[in-house]
Design an enzyme around this catalytic site. Structure first.
Site, PDB file in Angstrom:
ATOM      1  N   ASP A 134       0.842  -1.194   0.000  1.00 11.01           N
ATOM      2  CA  ASP A 134       0.000   0.000   0.000  1.00 11.01           C
ATOM      3  C   ASP A 134       0.879   1.247   0.000  1.00 11.01           C
ATOM      4  OD1 ASP A 134      -2.107  -1.741   0.222  1.00 11.01           O
ATOM      5  OD2 ASP A 134      -2.474  -1.354   2.346  1.00 11.01           O
ATOM      6  N   ASP A 136       0.968   4.853   1.927  1.00 17.61           N
ATOM      7  CA  ASP A 136       0.434   5.683   3.009  1.00 17.61           C
ATOM      8  C   ASP A 136       0.841   7.126   2.753  1.00 17.61           C
ATOM      9  OD1 ASP A 136      -0.730   3.565   4.614  1.00 17.61           O
ATOM     10  OD2 ASP A 136       1.332   2.948   5.022  1.00 17.61           O
TER      11      ASP A 136
END
EC number: 2.7.7.66
Length: 205
Positions: A134, A136
């Site tokens: 992912d 962030d």
């Protein structure tokens, strides 16, 4: 250090013994002063800075404290999205880095950066990223921001080549942007705990 590090900043210490109040045994085996620790949210009556240590496994996270005078280097999330750094990264082909590069193409009216595993990889060149990582994101917002501009940010984030989450940092804590725009309120994470609020730019009375 000329200024106090803020949450999500990565800091390097002058010696391994500068890391205080660590209970987890794996830290002594895996962490060394050549690796950064991340500033977290907490308060201390000794004016120490709260930090977290990242282990080799995802679940390995340890909380500790450092004295400001033991910090020799600080890298902020904003520094990690300088285009030259992103384009020169050994992880430039990874989706999270490609996503960060895409976001730099727009002249946003606020300062922003990357945190989490992508930020750690960019700062250290340690290969903690993979194809499913992912991204962030952190927006610095000392003053309230325009909601329509934030919606445009989220629309662009939704088109990125990886999953991405955005935290907005105010003078009083940080909140999830998607939650705030969707619900009109969000959980504000502060140094004294979390609280639900519709006004994350206002101090709680």
């Amino acid at each position: 250090m000329s200024s106090t590090p803020r949450p999500h900043d990565l800091v390097w210490l002058n010696h391994a013994s500068a890391l205080e109040a660590i209970a987890e045994p794996w830290v002594a085996q895996q962490w060394r002063a050549a690796l950064p620790v991340v500033v977290r949210r907490d308060v201390d009556d000794q004016a120490r800075i709260p930090v977290g240590v990242r282990g080799m496994k995802r679940e390995q996270r340890a909380a500790g404290w450092v004295q400001a005078h033991n910090i020799v280097r600080c890298v902020t999330p904003e520094m990690l999205v300088e285009r030259e750094r992103l384009l020169g990264s050994p992880f430039v082909s990874q989706p999270p880095v490609q996503a960060a590069i895409a976001l730099t193409l727009h002249p946003w009216s606020w300062r922003w950066g990357v945190t989490g595993s992508t930020g750690y990889a960019l700062a250290t060149e340690i290969p903690v990223l993979h194809a499913a990582s992912d991204l962030d994101l952190l927006i610095r917002a000392p003053q309230p921001l325009d909601r329509e501009a934030l919606r445009e940010w989220l629309a662009r984030v939704a088109q990125l080549p990886c999953r991405a989450d955005t935290q907005v940092e105010t003078p009083y804590g940080a909140f999830a942007l998607n939650e705030w725009l969707r619900d009109g309120r969000a959980l504000l994470k502060t140094s004294h705990g979390a609280r639900l609020t519709a006004t994350p730019w206002h101090r709680e009375e």
